[in-house]
Design a protein around this motif. Structure first.
Motif, PDB file in Angstrom:
ATOM      1  N   ALA A  95     -11.591 -13.317   3.191  1.00  0.00           N
ATOM      2  CA  ALA A  95     -10.696 -12.159   3.099  1.00  0.00           C
ATOM      3  C   ALA A  95     -10.966 -11.390   1.802  1.00  0.00           C
ATOM      4  O   ALA A  95     -10.975 -10.150   1.798  1.00  0.00           O
ATOM      5  CB  ALA A  95      -9.239 -12.604   3.177  1.00  0.00           C
TER       6      ALA A  95
ATOM      7  N   GLU B 187      -3.277   0.701   1.346  1.00  0.00           N
ATOM      8  CA  GLU B 187      -3.433   0.894   2.787  1.00  0.00           C
ATOM      9  C   GLU B 187      -4.886   1.150   3.155  1.00  0.00           C
ATOM     10  O   GLU B 187      -5.408   0.582   4.120  1.00  0.00           O
ATOM     11  CB  GLU B 187      -2.561   2.049   3.266  1.00  0.00           C
ATOM     12  CG  GLU B 187      -2.652   2.239   4.753  1.00  0.00           C
ATOM     13  CD  GLU B 187      -1.335   2.659   5.354  1.00  0.00           C
ATOM     14  OE1 GLU B 187      -1.336   2.845   6.573  1.00  0.00           O
ATOM     15  OE2 GLU B 187      -0.347   2.783   4.643  1.00  0.00           O
TER      16      GLU B 187
ATOM     17  N   ALA C 199      -6.823  -2.096   2.767  1.00  0.00           N
ATOM     18  CA  ALA C 199      -6.472  -3.033   3.845  1.00  0.00           C
ATOM     19  C   ALA C 199      -7.170  -2.633   5.141  1.00  0.00           C
ATOM     20  O   ALA C 199      -7.713  -3.483   5.851  1.00  0.00           O
ATOM     21  CB  ALA C 199      -4.962  -3.063   4.040  1.00  0.00           C
ATOM     22  N   THR C 200      -7.172  -1.344   5.440  1.00  0.00           N
ATOM     23  CA  THR C 200      -7.815  -0.868   6.672  1.00  0.00           C
ATOM     24  C   THR C 200      -9.327  -1.056   6.602  1.00  0.00           C
ATOM     25  O   THR C 200      -9.934  -1.586   7.528  1.00  0.00           O
ATOM     26  CB  THR C 200      -7.469   0.612   6.905  1.00  0.00           C
ATOM     27  OG1 THR C 200      -6.048   0.737   7.003  1.00  0.00           O
ATOM     28  CG2 THR C 200      -8.108   1.125   8.186  1.00  0.00           C
TER      29      THR C 200
ATOM     30  N   HIS D 281     -10.204  -4.833   6.558  1.00  0.00           N
ATOM     31  CA  HIS D 281      -9.648  -5.654   7.645  1.00  0.00           C
ATOM     32  C   HIS D 281      -8.864  -6.843   7.095  1.00  0.00           C
ATOM     33  O   HIS D 281      -9.056  -7.991   7.528  1.00  0.00           O
ATOM     34  CB  HIS D 281     -10.734  -6.121   8.620  1.00  0.00           C
ATOM     35  CG  HIS D 281     -11.539  -5.002   9.190  1.00  0.00           C
ATOM     36  ND1 HIS D 281     -11.032  -4.110  10.106  1.00  0.00           N
ATOM     37  CD2 HIS D 281     -12.810  -4.602   8.946  1.00  0.00           C
ATOM     38  CE1 HIS D 281     -11.961  -3.217  10.414  1.00  0.00           C
ATOM     39  NE2 HIS D 281     -13.048  -3.489   9.722  1.00  0.00           N
ATOM     40  N   VAL D 282      -8.009  -6.544   6.112  1.00  0.00           N
ATOM     41  CA  VAL D 282      -7.109  -7.545   5.544  1.00  0.00           C
ATOM     42  C   VAL D 282      -5.704  -6.946   5.540  1.00  0.00           C
ATOM     43  O   VAL D 282      -5.536  -5.740   5.728  1.00  0.00           O
ATOM     44  CB  VAL D 282      -7.517  -7.949   4.106  1.00  0.00           C
ATOM     45  CG1 VAL D 282      -8.866  -8.635   4.088  1.00  0.00           C
ATOM     46  CG2 VAL D 282      -7.507  -6.766   3.159  1.00  0.00           C
ATOM     47  N   SER D 283      -4.709  -7.781   5.315  1.00  0.00           N
ATOM     48  CA  SER D 283      -3.342  -7.270   5.281  1.00  0.00           C
ATOM     49  C   SER D 283      -3.016  -6.743   3.887  1.00  0.00           C
ATOM     50  O   SER D 283      -3.566  -7.190   2.881  1.00  0.00           O
ATOM     51  CB  SER D 283      -2.354  -8.372   5.662  1.00  0.00           C
ATOM     52  OG  SER D 283      -2.282  -9.337   4.640  1.00  0.00           O
ATOM     53  N   LYS D 284      -2.091  -5.784   3.853  1.00  0.00           N
ATOM     54  CA  LYS D 284      -1.631  -5.282   2.557  1.00  0.00           C
ATOM     55  C   LYS D 284      -0.943  -6.412   1.792  1.00  0.00           C
ATOM     56  O   LYS D 284      -1.057  -6.491   0.571  1.00  0.00           O
ATOM     57  CB  LYS D 284      -0.678  -4.100   2.748  1.00  0.00           C
ATOM     58  CG  LYS D 284      -1.399  -2.834   3.163  1.00  0.00           C
ATOM     59  CD  LYS D 284      -0.499  -1.624   3.112  1.00  0.00           C
ATOM     60  CE  LYS D 284       0.448  -1.640   4.272  1.00  0.00           C
ATOM     61  NZ  LYS D 284       1.268  -0.427   4.362  1.00  0.00           N
ATOM     62  N   ASP D 285      -0.247  -7.273   2.512  1.00  0.00           N
ATOM     63  CA  ASP D 285       0.420  -8.402   1.875  1.00  0.00           C
ATOM     64  C   ASP D 285      -0.588  -9.260   1.118  1.00  0.00           C
ATOM     65  O   ASP D 285      -0.343  -9.677  -0.012  1.00  0.00           O
ATOM     66  CB  ASP D 285       1.161  -9.230   2.930  1.00  0.00           C
ATOM     67  CG  ASP D 285       1.909 -10.386   2.322  1.00  0.00           C
ATOM     68  OD1 ASP D 285       2.767 -10.147   1.453  1.00  0.00           O
ATOM     69  OD2 ASP D 285       1.622 -11.536   2.711  1.00  0.00           O
ATOM     70  N   PHE D 286      -1.735  -9.521   1.725  1.00  0.00           N
ATOM     71  CA  PHE D 286      -2.782 -10.299   1.063  1.00  0.00           C
ATOM     72  C   PHE D 286      -3.230  -9.602  -0.223  1.00  0.00           C
ATOM     73  O   PHE D 286      -3.400 -10.236  -1.262  1.00  0.00           O
ATOM     74  CB  PHE D 286      -3.982 -10.500   1.997  1.00  0.00           C
ATOM     75  CG  PHE D 286      -5.164 -11.138   1.332  1.00  0.00           C
ATOM     76  CD1 PHE D 286      -5.195 -12.502   1.086  1.00  0.00           C
ATOM     77  CD2 PHE D 286      -6.255 -10.375   0.930  1.00  0.00           C
ATOM     78  CE1 PHE D 286      -6.280 -13.089   0.454  1.00  0.00           C
ATOM     79  CE2 PHE D 286      -7.341 -10.951   0.304  1.00  0.00           C
ATOM     80  CZ  PHE D 286      -7.351 -12.322   0.070  1.00  0.00           C
TER      81      PHE D 286
ATOM     82  N   THR E 292       7.978   0.774  10.622  1.00  0.00           N
ATOM     83  CA  THR E 292       7.391  -0.462  11.138  1.00  0.00           C
ATOM     84  C   THR E 292       8.439  -1.565  11.266  1.00  0.00           C
ATOM     85  O   THR E 292       8.516  -2.255  12.288  1.00  0.00           O
ATOM     86  CB  THR E 292       6.252  -0.935  10.219  1.00  0.00           C
ATOM     87  OG1 THR E 292       5.269   0.098  10.141  1.00  0.00           O
ATOM     88  CG2 THR E 292       5.619  -2.204  10.731  1.00  0.00           C
TER      89      THR E 292
END
Length: 138
Positions: A20, A41, A44-45, A48-53, A95
């Protein structure tokens, strides 16, 4: 019963975290190469990872914040848009509202199923009380 090998699980988790991190780094490089503003954002896009990560990984978070302040002048030409914080907040609210609506619908359906099962169980108990010898024939 064996619960698996904790050492192997830790190694797998470590590899997953590193993969990741590598994807996030690649996303940052791609954004910089394209001249795109660096935001959580966008990274993350692109990675290909989450914003939380990204927020939870301190060094990545610091790097993105630093690059974001450096690339703030890269904003695309055009009409002025909403401040990023307001847009981000409204996206989060939207969301979460959708997720809450879906979760409520799922809970309503589950409650309906449980009520139907409880009614059936009550009916069976009533039948057995009225006719105690019938359960032996079943």
């Amino acid at each position: 019963m064996s619960r698996g090998n904790p050492e192997l699980l830790a190694q797998a988790a470590s590899r997953k975290r590193q993969a990741a991190r590598d994807r996030a780094d690649a996303g940052i490089r791609a954004l910089l190469k394209a001249g795109t503003p660096i935001t959580f954002e966008a990274v993350a896009t692109a990675g290909h990872v989450s914003k939380d990560f990204l927020y939870r990984t301190t060094d990545l978070r610091n790097r993105i914040q630093d690059l974001r302040s450096r690339t703030a002048g890269m904003r695309a030409a055009g009409p002025p848009s909403e401040p990023a914080a307001a847009t981000s907040t409204s996206n989060i609210v939207r969301t979460l509202t959708i997720a809450l609506r879906d979760e409520r619908a799922r809970h309503r359906a589950e409650i309906s199923e449980l009520k139907a099962a409880l009614e059936a169980a009550h009916g069976e108990l009533l039948r057995l009380r009225r006719h105690p010898g019938l359960h032996d024939a079943d």
